[in-house]
Structure formats: C-alpha cells, structure tokens
Design an enzyme around this catalytic site. Structure first.
Site, PDB file in Angstrom:
ATOM      1  CG  ASN A  83      -3.851  -4.774   4.868  1.00 21.23           C
ATOM      2  OD1 ASN A  83      -4.385  -5.379   5.774  1.00 21.23           O
ATOM      3  ND2 ASN A  83      -4.666  -4.225   3.761  1.00 21.23           N
ATOM      4  CG  HIS A 113      21.725 -14.874   8.111  1.00 16.96           C
ATOM      5  ND1 HIS A 113      21.752 -14.984   9.416  1.00 16.96           N
ATOM      6  CD2 HIS A 113      20.560 -14.645   7.736  1.00 16.96           C
ATOM      7  CE1 HIS A 113      20.706 -14.817  10.002  1.00 16.96           C
ATOM      8  NE2 HIS A 113      19.788 -14.511   8.700  1.00 16.96           N
ATOM      9  N   GLY A 140       0.965  -6.016  -1.626  1.00 17.05           N
ATOM     10  CA  GLY A 140       1.076  -7.082  -0.587  1.00 17.05           C
ATOM     11  C   GLY A 140       2.068  -7.887  -0.987  1.00 17.05           C
ATOM     12  CB  ALA A 158       1.336  -7.445  -5.215  1.00 16.23           C
ATOM     13  NE  ARG A 181       2.931   2.932 -15.815  1.00 17.79           N
ATOM     14  CZ  ARG A 181       2.237   3.599 -15.636  1.00 17.79           C
ATOM     15  NH1 ARG A 181       2.452   4.978 -15.360  1.00 17.79           N
ATOM     16  NH2 ARG A 181       0.853   3.436 -14.953  1.00 17.79           N
TER      17      ARG A 181
END
Length: 192
Positions: A83, A113, A140, A158, A181
């Site tokens: 997306n 780093h 997302g 998300a 789960r």
C-alpha cells in the site's frame, strides 16, 4: 574488501563510500520516475520495478510513493501488494514470499547503527537480512527491525514494532511485538 562487500557480508561499513552513494542515487532517480507515474501506466511501472528490484514476481502491485535504498537486494514473490508510503531499507537482502500484503506506511529496516555515540559519529552502519514468509499480512505502520524472520501465514497488527522473529500461523501485535494467539485458517474472515 570494498565497502559494498562489507555491507553485504554484515560487517561494519561506511555508507558514504562513493560507490554506495552512486548506487543509491541511481535507484532514487528511478524511484522518482516510478513514484510520479500515472496510475494507469501499469506496464511502465512493471518495467521500472523489474529494473529496480532484485526480483519481482507476477501480479505484484506497489502503490506509490515507494522508497528503498538499493532495490537490487529486494526479492519479491508473486501476488504481493504494497500500500502507499512503504519504505524498504534493503542494505541487506529482503526476501518477501508469495501473497504478502503490506498496509500503508510499513517500514522494513535491515540497517543498524552503533549504540555507542562515539562510534555512531563515525557514520558506520551494519545490516542484517529480513525474510517474510508466504501469505503474511503486515498492518499499516508496522516496523520490522534488522535480522527479523516472519513465518508464513502470520499477521502483524497495525502499528507493531517487530524486534524478534515471529513464527508461522500467529497473530502478533504491540511495541515490542508479541504473539497474541495462534491462527486457524479454517475460520472465516478472521473470526476468533
């Protein structure tokens, strides 16, 4: 060893090396073309992805804008969907299986780093590969840290930050991400 060879070997390397800078610039120029392409230009986008990425399977769709460091270290299977606003820092190889879904703003980071500030000021970096199995769904805003493996058919909720490997067939969420789960493929539409 060249800085590029060090980078691929997982050793500390200098990302400001002229060869590495030129490689990143070349990819950014191609991505600028990809990211500004018209939504109806499917063939042009497909050709650009084939030129930018290490491997791109069939029926892959990446919504612009999309960003990566080198492109050629990114290997994508069939039926993958990214997306909007996804970022892949492919300093080390990133391998994505078949039928993987990326929500908006998913970020894959292979680069790391130094923890010590004095070392960090030198600008050196180190990288570890990321592997994502078949049929994974990353919601997302998910962030995947260096060296992580996500098992097949797992779902990462998300906003999660994945700092440890995730096995197959689980629902995981949180910061840091943890397993909530097991998943059962026989349940319709993700029913509990």
């Amino acid at each position: 060893m060249t800085e590029y060879e060090k980078m691929l070997a997982g050793a500390w390397y200098n990302p400001l090396d002229p060869e590495l800078r030129q490689m990143r610039l070349a990819v950014r120029q191609k991505l600028a073309t990809y990211n500004s392409s018209a939504p109806s230009h499917h063939k042009q986008r497909r050709l650009l992805l084939a030129d930018i990425l290490g491997a791109v399977g069939n029926n892959v769709f990446i919504e612009p804008p999309f960003h990566c460091d080198y492109g050629k270290h990114l290997f994508i299977g069939d039926g993958v969907f990214f997306n909007f606003n996804c970022v892949v820092l492919d300093v080390a190889p990133v391998t994505i299986g078949n039928n993987v879904f990326f929500g908006p703003a998913v970020q894959l980071y292979t680069v790391n780093h130094p923890l010590a500030a004095a070392e960090r000021r030198t600008g050196i970096e180190q990288a570890a590969p990321i592997t994502i199995g078949d049929d994974v769904w990353l919601g997302g805003g998910v962030i995947i840290c260096p060296g992580i493996r996500i098992g097949a058919r797992s779902v990462i909720a998300a906003g999660s930050v994945v700092t440890q490997d995730i096995p197959e067939d689980v629902l995981a969420a949180g910061n840091p991400c943890r397993i909530l789960r097991q998943l059962n493929d026989t349940l319709p539409h993700g029913a509990p």
